[in-house]
Every structure is written in C-alpha cells, then in structure tokens.
Design a protein around this motif. Structure first.
Motif, short mmCIF file in Angstrom:
data_model
loop_
_atom_site.label_atom_id
_atom_site.label_comp_id
_atom_site.label_asym_id
_atom_site.label_seq_id
_atom_site.Cartn_x
_atom_site.Cartn_y
_atom_site.Cartn_z
N THR A 67 -14.00 45.74 -60.68
CA THR A 67 -13.94 46.91 -59.32
C THR A 67 -14.97 47.87 -59.71
OG1 THR A 67 -11.68 46.38 -59.18
CG2 THR A 67 -12.35 48.63 -58.52
N PHE B 134 -11.05 44.98 -49.47
CA PHE B 134 -11.52 45.23 -50.78
C PHE B 134 -11.76 43.68 -51.44
CE2 PHE B 134 -10.28 45.46 -55.42
CZ PHE B 134 -11.58 46.02 -55.68
N GLY C 19 -10.38 50.87 -55.95
CA GLY C 19 -10.56 49.87 -55.11
C GLY C 19 -10.21 50.12 -53.52
N THR D 295 -9.70 42.73 -64.40
CA THR D 295 -10.16 43.23 -62.84
C THR D 295 -11.08 44.53 -62.99
OG1 THR D 295 -8.26 42.03 -62.29
CG2 THR D 295 -9.47 43.42 -60.38
N LYS D 296 -10.53 45.34 -63.86
CA LYS D 296 -11.00 46.74 -63.72
C LYS D 296 -12.47 46.94 -63.84
CE LYS D 296 -6.99 49.30 -65.25
NZ LYS D 296 -5.84 48.43 -65.17
N LEU E 288 -15.58 42.33 -52.88
CA LEU E 288 -15.70 41.53 -54.27
C LEU E 288 -16.49 40.00 -54.08
CD1 LEU E 288 -12.88 42.58 -56.40
CD2 LEU E 288 -14.95 43.67 -56.11
N THR F 229 -8.07 52.88 -61.26
CA THR F 229 -8.84 51.64 -60.86
C THR F 229 -8.64 50.92 -59.47
OG1 THR F 229 -9.39 51.22 -63.33
CG2 THR F 229 -10.47 49.88 -61.54
N ASP F 230 -7.02 51.16 -59.24
CA ASP F 230 -6.58 50.72 -58.03
C ASP F 230 -7.01 51.69 -56.91
OD1 ASP F 230 -4.45 48.40 -58.38
OD2 ASP F 230 -4.21 49.75 -60.23
N GLY G 130 -7.52 46.64 -57.44
CA GLY G 130 -8.63 46.71 -58.05
C GLY G 130 -8.43 46.85 -59.64
#
Length: 400
Positions: free
Chosen positions: A71, A202, A191, A67-68, A206, A187-188, A263
């Motif tokens: 994001t 968020f 997000g 996911t990173k 995406l 990375t969260d 995220g």
C-alpha cells in the motif's frame, strides 16, 4: 556454495524450523525463500498446509500486515505523479476528520473529552504511523477499547471504505499527530486515500499498478474459487494445545467477497509472488524492464522517519516498544535497521523489513543484496521469535 552462500548453512534453516517449531506442533508449517543478487539460493517447505496435505511451493498464505509495504509503495507512486504530497493534510482527501480531536479523558460509558490537535494529520503521518491512530487489539487505552466496540479493525465487520473512514473519524486520536509512534490502522486510511485520489477501487489500483506489472499472479484480497485448494489453514496460539483453528483454507474468509479492502492487512499471497515484490525493492524500484517507483523515492521510504530520529523503543507508545526493537527505526511503510549492534541480530545498516499477524515476514538487505521471505500461519506474530531466527541463519550463511 551458491550465490555467495554456504548451502550447508542455508540448509540449517528447514532443519531448525522442523526441530524447534513444526515437529513440536508450535507451527503448522514453514516456507522460506532466500535470494542473493536476484538469484534464488534456497527454497524450503516443511509441514502441512492442511491436515494430511504437505505444504507445496504454490501454497497461498494470508500475509496480513505485509500488505502495508505494498500500500505504501502504491501511495508513493501517486506522490511521484504529483497527485498528492507527503505534507498534504488528511482532511484534503478525507474531510470526515476535520473535527476529530485528541483524547483527554472518558471512554466506555463516559463520553470522550477531547481537544483540538496541535497540528493536523499529514500523509507522512499515515505512512510512518505517527497519525495518532491505533489498533483495538493493543488493549491499552480507552481509544483502543472504542476501536473494539466499533469493530474498526475487525476483519469480519461490514464496512466500505467510506463507512470505515466515517466511523474512524468519530473516535479520538490517542495523541497529537507527529508526537509519537503507534502501530495502527493508518495504512488502512492510506488505502482509502488512494481509492479517493484514483477514483477507482483500491484493489483495482494495486492490481493495475503493482501486481499486474510485477507478475504477482496469486496476490490479492480474495482467493479465487478455483485456487482455494492452495490456501493453507491458519491457526491461533493456544497456551495448552499450542495451536487452535482460526481460519480454514476450505472455508476461509479470504475466499469471500468483501466490501472493505484493508490496505493494512487484507492481502493473500505466495512465497514467490512476494519475492517478486522484494526483488523490485532490491532493484531500486525496478524488476526487469518494469519500473514501479524511482530509486530516490525508495531511498526516502527506507530512511528513518521517526520524529527527531531514534528508534521504536524510544518512540512507540504501544506494541513494538519492547527492548528487542532497539536500533530499529521506521520509514514510510518499512522498519529500518539503524544499528545491528543494538538489534543483537546479524544484519546491515539500512536493511528493511516488515511482517504480518500470522508470523509471516520478509527482509531486504541492499548491502548484501539479499531478499528473504518467510511464510507460516500462526497468530499472533509475537508468539515466537522465528522471523528473527531465520534472519540470523540467512546472514550466518554468507560465504563471500
């Protein structure tokens, strides 16, 4: 021969994975896709998605930290639009962090002693994991322990984006922003910043900016009820039994509504969906007629941004400091191959990649024009070197 590969050598991939991992019970299944110059050269699926059900080409996997990069790309789209800059301080968008200090002592039953950071967290620190955040599962410091107590990185914790930021800001940083590299929930936070800048959820950002335009129809934070039959079972390593149940596809956490969209690790996707994301990266930010990001922005993202240069072995203060990460730098959302000789794995200077907690992974080699996506469902990803082995087989199959 197909697309510059020796097909017999590519066929070694499923044979090896079956013999070493799937047939021995180490992995439940394995799916691999290899393409070159935009054309698929190899796809293989082995093992069972669920007990008694063969793994199929449309299987849905939990991709965790894969996911990173998604994001990170979304954030850099906002940079291109002038909505945010890499040099912007985090407090500009998350004022909750204005009083967050750096750990000095304490923790557990003793109040934390902190000091003001030498410099503020900047957006670039979130992208390259130099913000001073961590993950509770690293279990190395009192700060890690505080994350576990607050369930900051617990997938089942009942956070919203705002309550997550508020709770995280109460826990000290492990080090001064920019001083070290530490794999983390940065990375969260990114997000949450994206959500605040865009003024919409968020997940919606995406979908509108990446998944919809790229035709990634099976990628998202929730697997729809009518597609849940495609979601594989997920397992955790067990020292005696090899695997133990972690998340059933039939009763999965990824099939439920959530108030917090991670995220850093919340997405589910398919082999072909994530390949489309990789093709966009290989295309310099463009897939077909759809441009997601500029080639120069992607060049910036896939350059080594570790402070002062060097590799993860030199800069990491937690996981990824192991010797096997020699020669690996880190950019803005991607690990970057700085020295294939030091990695002791065939590859190219400038190839880039990342993986997920369930042993999924991808890499893009711009020099050889290769994209590879590998999917399975076993945590933790450090259990076996399977992703490194797959990369070796792919590069060993080049025949032009």
């Amino acid at each position: 021969m197909a697309h510059g590969f020796d097909t017999a050598r590519l066929d070694r991939i499923p044979a090896f994975l079956a013999a070493k991992y799937v047939d021995t019970g180490r992995l439940p299944h394995a799916a691999t896709l290899v393409s070159r110059r935009g054309e698929i050269a190899h796809v293989s699926f082995i093992g069972e998605a669920r007990p008694g059900e063969a793994l199929k080409e449309d299987a849905i996997f939990r991709i965790a930290s894969m996911t990173k990069p998604v994001t990170s790309i979304a954030f850099m789209m906002l940079v291109e639009e002038g909505k945010v800059a890499l040099s912007d301080p985090l407090v500009k968008f998350c004022p909750e962090f204005k009083d967050t200090g750096v750990f000095v002592a304490g923790g557990g039953n003793v109040p934390f002693l902190t000091r003001p950071p030498v410099q503020p967290i900047r957006m670039v620190d979130l992208l390259r994991h130099t913000a001073g955040f961590t993950y509770g599962f690293q279990e190395r410091t009192p700060v890690d322990a505080a994350y576990r107590k607050a369930k900051i990185d617990d997938f089942d914790a009942d956070y919203t984006m705002d309550s997550f930021i508020a709770a995280l800001a109460k826990i000290p940083l492990q080090f001064d922003p920019g001083a070290h590299w530490n794999y983390s929930m940065a990375t969260d936070v990114l997000g949450a910043v994206i959500e605040r800048i865009e003024g919409k959820p968020f997940a919606q950002v995406l979908q509108e900016r990446i998944f919809g335009p790229l035709g990634m129809v099976d990628t998202g934070f929730k697997v729809p009820a009518d597609q849940q039959h495609r979601l594989t079972d997920a397992y955790a390593f067990h020292p005696k039994d090899k695997t133990q149940d972690f998340d059933s596809g039939a009763k999965s956490r990824w099939a439920k509504d959530r108030s917090f969209h991670s995220g850093g690790g919340g997405l589910a996707s398919t082999l072909h969906d994530y390949h489309r994301f990789c093709l966009m990266l290989l295309g310099g930010g463009k897939l077909g007629d759809v441009r997601i990001i500029s080639r120069k922005t992607l060049d910036l993202m896939t350059s080594n941004h570790l402070p002062g240069g060097g590799d993860l072995v030199q800069h990491s203060v937690g996981i990824f400091s192991e010797a096997e990460n020699a020669g690996i730098g880190f950019g803005l959302g991607f690990a970057v191959n700085e020295s294939p000789a030091q990695t002791m794995t065939p590859g190219s200077v400038g190839d880039y990649y990342w993986g997920g907690m369930f042993s999924t992974g991808f890499f893009v080699d711009p020099v050889e024009q290769i994209c590879t996506v590998f999917m399975t469902q076993l945590m933790p990803s450090s259990t076996y070197p399977v992703r490194r082995e797959v990369k070796t087989f792919v590069h060993a199959a080049i025949d032009d």
